[in-house]
Design a protein around this motif. Structure first.
Motif, PDB file in Angstrom:
ATOM      1  N   ARG A  51      43.709  48.340  33.485  1.00 56.19           N
ATOM      2  CA  ARG A  51      43.671  47.028  32.831  1.00 56.19           C
ATOM      3  C   ARG A  51      43.796  45.979  33.926  1.00 56.19           C
ATOM      4  NH1 ARG A  51      45.655  46.009  27.636  1.00 56.19           N
ATOM      5  NH2 ARG A  51      45.017  43.884  28.127  1.00 56.19           N
ATOM      6  N   ASP A  52      43.061  44.892  33.824  1.00 56.94           N
ATOM      7  CA  ASP A  52      43.102  43.921  34.930  1.00 56.94           C
ATOM      8  C   ASP A  52      44.490  43.331  35.146  1.00 56.94           C
ATOM      9  OD1 ASP A  52      43.144  42.193  32.754  1.00 56.94           O
ATOM     10  OD2 ASP A  52      41.648  40.818  33.598  1.00 56.94           O
ATOM     11  N   ASP A  53      45.267  43.188  34.073  1.00 60.59           N
ATOM     12  CA  ASP A  53      46.614  42.607  34.192  1.00 60.59           C
ATOM     13  C   ASP A  53      47.530  43.421  35.103  1.00 60.59           C
ATOM     14  OD1 ASP A  53      46.606  40.981  31.210  1.00 60.59           O
ATOM     15  OD2 ASP A  53      45.335  42.740  31.483  1.00 60.59           O
TER      16      ASP A  53
HETATM   17 MG    MG Z   1      43.717  41.702  30.737  1.00 59.37          MG
END
Ligand code: MG
Ligand code: ATP
Length: 283
Positions: A51-53
């Motif tokens: 996930r990019d986070d």
């Molecule tokens: Mg995200």
């Protein structure tokens, strides 16, 4: 030899371009949607799909040596990482938007109003700098519908074309930050040589993308006018043609002023202009 790890987005707006960039760097790997980790067969590298986070923290904590993620996510997570290279894709800006029928036309009018966002850290800093106190409502998604539902007076969200704002009856009002995908690295990584090798590959792909390879024919008497228009990597190559007073000129031209440059070349006597994409430029 130690194996590097690079974290990229598993699915979403940055996934495809991140995979394409790594493949253009000559890295061979399978891009299975189901796997979280994919080894590269021709470079000591593993690709982590996340996930990019989570990417900034994975890089900060040394679980990944490198990561590809939007600047917005890095700023929001407030991690300590090194910015290694802007990548030229995933461009967007974080904007405050208000309903179309709203009369707010000055930032100070946001004082005492509520703003819904998934970027409370960045928005909080921005408002503080401007001396504005608003009620920041942190929500986890679908920010653009919150004014319509009466949840907030304004929103702060990522915008690229502005289509989503428009279709929700909102208008952009203030720019908070602009963002694009960047390559980040861990501060003080001990795999410096491999990291540098990969950065150089990435830079050679980006450089090539910004330029076109151009071959044109010109009469020898017009050659000075043509070379004056051409930067090239060093200077253009000039190759004699069978017809004695003509030459072929080989050069590279930056994409950004491509059409202007081509019409100037034509006016200066260039003929039979052939334009080709470039795969890599290694300086
Ligand atoms: Mg995200
Ligand atoms: P994930 O499931 O990995 O958490 P996500 O839903 O948080 O994904 P995406 O919508 O895929 O994230 O966006 C990833 C990044 O793409 C953003 O953080 C931003 O840097 C960039 N981006 C570019 N244009 C836009 C846009 N119009 N809206 C949102 N993000 C954009």
């Amino acid at each position: 030899m130690k194996t590097l790890k690079i974290a990229i987005q598993k699915s979403g707006r940055l996934n495809e371009k991140s995979v394409e960039l790594l493949k253009n760097c000559g890295l061979n790997f399978e891009n299975y949607k189901s796997s979280l980790i994919s080894p590269v067969s021709n470079f000591p590298l593993e690709i982590l799909f996340l996930r990019d986070d989570d990417i900034p923290e994975y890089v900060q904590d040394g679980i990944a040596d490198l990561g590809i993620v939007g600047e917005n996510v890095i700023q929001e997570t407030e991690v300590e990482v090194s910015y290694l290279q802007k990548l030229g894709f995933g461009k967007c800006s974080l904007k405050i938007a208000v309903p179309n029928n709203n009369t707010i036309d000055d930032l100070q009018q946001l004082n005492g109003r509520s703003i819904a966002t998934t970027y409370p850290v960045i928005l909080g800093k921005f408002l503080k700098e401007k001396g504005i106190t608003s009620d920041i409502r942190t929500i986890s998604g679908s920010v653009e519908i919150s004014p319509g539902l009466g949840l907030s007076d304004a929103i702060c969200d990522l915008v690229s074309t502005g289509g989503t704002l428009k279709s929700n009856g909102l208008k952009p009002f203030a720019d908070v930050m602009s963002s694009e995908a960047v390559l980040i690295g861990r501060k003080g990584s001990e795999n410096e040589d491999l990291v540098q090798e990969l950065i150089q590959r990435i830079q050679s792909v980006l450089r090539a993308k910004e330029t076109k390879y151009v071959v044109l024919n010109v009469e020898r008497k017009n050659l000075p006018a043509i070379t004056a228009l051409l930067p090239g990597v060093k200077s253009p190559s000039v190759v004699p043609l069978a017809e004695g007073d003509w030459v072929a000129v080989h050069t590279v031209i930056p994409e950004r002023d491509f059409w202007d440059r081509i019409s100037q070349l034509k006016q200066a006597g260039a003929q039979g202009i052939v334009v080709m994409p470039i795969e890599k430029i290694i300086l």
